[in-house]
Design a protein around this motif. Structure first.
Motif, mmCIF file in Angstrom:
data_model
loop_
_atom_site.group_PDB
_atom_site.id
_atom_site.type_symbol
_atom_site.label_atom_id
_atom_site.label_comp_id
_atom_site.label_asym_id
_atom_site.label_seq_id
_atom_site.Cartn_x
_atom_site.Cartn_y
_atom_site.Cartn_z
ATOM 1 N N UNK A 12 0.838 -1.201 0.000
ATOM 2 C CA UNK A 12 0.000 0.000 0.000
ATOM 3 C C UNK A 12 0.873 1.251 0.000
ATOM 4 N N UNK A 13 1.903 1.243 0.818
ATOM 5 C CA UNK A 13 2.796 2.392 0.907
ATOM 6 C C UNK A 13 3.534 2.624 -0.409
ATOM 7 N N UNK A 14 3.832 1.563 -1.132
ATOM 8 C CA UNK A 14 4.461 1.712 -2.445
ATOM 9 C C UNK A 14 3.520 2.452 -3.402
ATOM 10 N N UNK A 15 2.238 2.092 -3.367
ATOM 11 C CA UNK A 15 1.264 2.787 -4.200
ATOM 12 C C UNK A 15 1.141 4.253 -3.821
ATOM 13 N N UNK A 16 1.176 4.540 -2.522
ATOM 14 C CA UNK A 16 1.142 5.932 -2.055
ATOM 15 C C UNK A 16 2.310 6.714 -2.645
ATOM 16 N N UNK A 17 3.497 6.124 -2.609
ATOM 17 C CA UNK A 17 4.689 6.804 -3.115
ATOM 18 C C UNK A 17 4.584 7.083 -4.616
ATOM 19 N N UNK A 18 4.068 6.118 -5.368
ATOM 20 C CA UNK A 18 3.919 6.318 -6.809
ATOM 21 C C UNK A 18 3.003 7.500 -7.130
ATOM 22 N N UNK A 136 5.757 6.503 8.196
ATOM 23 C CA UNK A 136 6.432 6.112 6.955
ATOM 24 C C UNK A 136 5.580 6.467 5.745
ATOM 25 N N UNK A 137 4.259 6.324 5.876
ATOM 26 C CA UNK A 137 3.377 6.761 4.786
ATOM 27 C C UNK A 137 3.628 8.232 4.476
ATOM 28 N N UNK A 138 3.713 9.043 5.507
ATOM 29 C CA UNK A 138 3.919 10.477 5.313
ATOM 30 C C UNK A 138 5.294 10.758 4.705
ATOM 31 N N UNK A 139 6.304 10.017 5.151
ATOM 32 C CA UNK A 139 7.645 10.201 4.603
ATOM 33 C C UNK A 139 7.683 9.857 3.115
ATOM 34 N N UNK A 140 7.097 8.703 2.749
ATOM 35 C CA UNK A 140 7.083 8.306 1.345
ATOM 36 C C UNK A 140 6.231 9.245 0.501
ATOM 37 N N UNK A 141 5.127 9.689 1.077
ATOM 38 C CA UNK A 141 4.285 10.662 0.391
ATOM 39 C C UNK A 141 5.100 11.903 0.045
#
Length: 414
Positions: A12-18, A136-141
């Motif tokens: 999910x976090x990978x999709x957020x980053x994309x 981490x979600x926020x960092x990747x975002x």
């Protein structure tokens, strides 16, 4: 010991980053694109940005119910497709009616995607790992937003409409990539969760009856209106209109903000562990107030020195964001019973919409009328009120929900 992220959470976090890379291409430029490039004016452009949040107010209650009824993943996936459509059409907006029509689509997609994403992460993550996963979600975002912002700063030209249109096309494609990642999560986040023993099945009535959540919502409205709600319009206007600098500096300020988040987030996650969440929210109010003081001081400086101060303020604001991002959503999801997780997250998303209406609307009108100093003073007052509300919130949170070290490792939903 730090809880490892599950493979599902990592995907999910990978999709957020994309999708975040695409967002970075366009997010800091919307006020400039609508107001200057499309010639709609700063005031109307600020109101349009506020309107994006206003449409969400209607959608969020339905989204919360749907995420609990059908599962957050299918709602997220539909939202990504709708948002891709809206952002793609934004490239062709050239009149005020078109702007309102297209941003209606864009707002609907965002209203479906964001709270569903938070509910999905909350569902697949254990309570003790939530601060880490949301951090981490926020960092990747922000890593994605920063990369997109750098690309935007390199290619965009205020005198060339086509550069903006290419950026919006890239943003739309990023949502489709996120959708493709969600297709790989078969059987995850689908269907309703069984009601917890001893809880009420009253839906939104139970959500609103939660006194702790109500206090958090009021605090969040004030703090976010004085923070994010003002940032999206205020910083671009301070750079391009008040200080008469090139639009590329907007992308640069956004990049400074996001890369500060990327550099600081993991450190902040270690620092906040075992600390009072309510006092951490107070620290966010203090940090953001200091950031606005710096931006206000740029009014007394020469143009290039003013830009340097605004960039420093953007970095300082980002430090506050790294505290807010893991603390607030973790507290919401710890308060939420599993069967109402979608409603709790959609209710918190209403706060973002309300602050997104008030903040940009006030900023556009006050800055458009030349009331820069009064606007800064208003934001400082808002941060002070938010800090007081954080202290009041501490009085009704248990040590466990407040995240204090003496509460032990486990946290309970309530």
């Amino acid at each position: 010991m730090t809880e490892p992220l599950t493979p599902t959470a990592r995907r999910i976090l990978f999709g957020v980053a994309l999708s975040a890379v695409g967002g970075g291409l366009t997010m800091p430029l919307l006020i400039v694109y609508l107001g200057e490039v499309r010639g709609l004016g700063t005031g109307p452009a600020g109101l349009i940005i506020g309107y994006i949040a206003a449409v969400s107010l209607i959608a969020f209650p339905v989204v919360g119910w749907a995420a609990d009824r059908f599962g957050p993943r299918p709602i997220l996936m539909v939202g990504l497709l709708v948002e891709a459509t809206g952002i793609g059409l934004l490239a062709f907006v050239d009149t005020l009616p078109k702007a309102f029509a297209v941003t209606s689509i864009l707002s609907l997609g965002g209203a479906m995607a964001w709270p569903s994403q938070s509910a999905l992460l909350g569902r697949v993550t254990a309570p003790e790992a939530r601060e880490r996963v949301f951090g981490i979600q926020f960092m990747l975002l922000n890593l994605g937003l920063g990369l997109g912002g750098l690309v935007s700063a390199l290619v965009v030209s205020e005198t060339d409409l086509r550069t903006f249109q290419w950026l919006y096309a890239g943003d739309a494609a990023s949502f489709l990539l996120y959708f493709a990642v969600m297709l790989t999560l078969r059987g995850v986040g689908v269907g309703r969760v069984a009601q917890e023993e001893g809880t009420d099945a009253g839906g939104f009535r139970e959500v609103i009856a939660d006194r702790r959540l109500r206090r958090l919502l009021v605090l969040s409205v004030v703090l976010l209106t004085s923070g994010y709600g003002a940032l999206e319009v205020g910083v671009p206007v301070f750079i391009t209109v008040i200080n008469d600098q090139d639009v590329s500096w907007v992308g640069a300020s956004f990049a400074v903000n996001t890369f500060t988040i990327v550099l600081c987030q993991l450190f902040v996650l270690r620092w906040i562990k075992g600390r009072s969440r309510s006092l951490l929210l107070l620290s966010v109010a203090v940090i953001w107030a200091a950031s606005w003081l710096l931006i206000g001081s740029s009014l007394a400086l020469g143009h290039m020195l003013a830009i340097a101060v605004i960039l420093i303020a953007s970095a300082l604001f980002a430090v506050g964001e790294t505290v807010w991002a893991p603390v607030a959503p973790s507290l919401v999801n710890d308060l939420a019973p599993d069967q109402l997780r979608g409603r709790y997250n959609s209710t918190m998303s209403l706060v973002w919409s309300i602050s997104g209406i008030i903040g940009p609307g006030i900023a556009g009108l006050m800055l458009g009328a030349g009331l820069s100093i009064a606007w800064i003073a208003l934001l400082l007052a808002g941060c002070m009120i938010a800090g007081f509300l954080a202290l009041r919130l501490r009085l009704i949170l248990t040590p466990t929900l407040d995240g204090r070290a003496d509460a032990g490792v486990g946290r309970v939903a309530g």
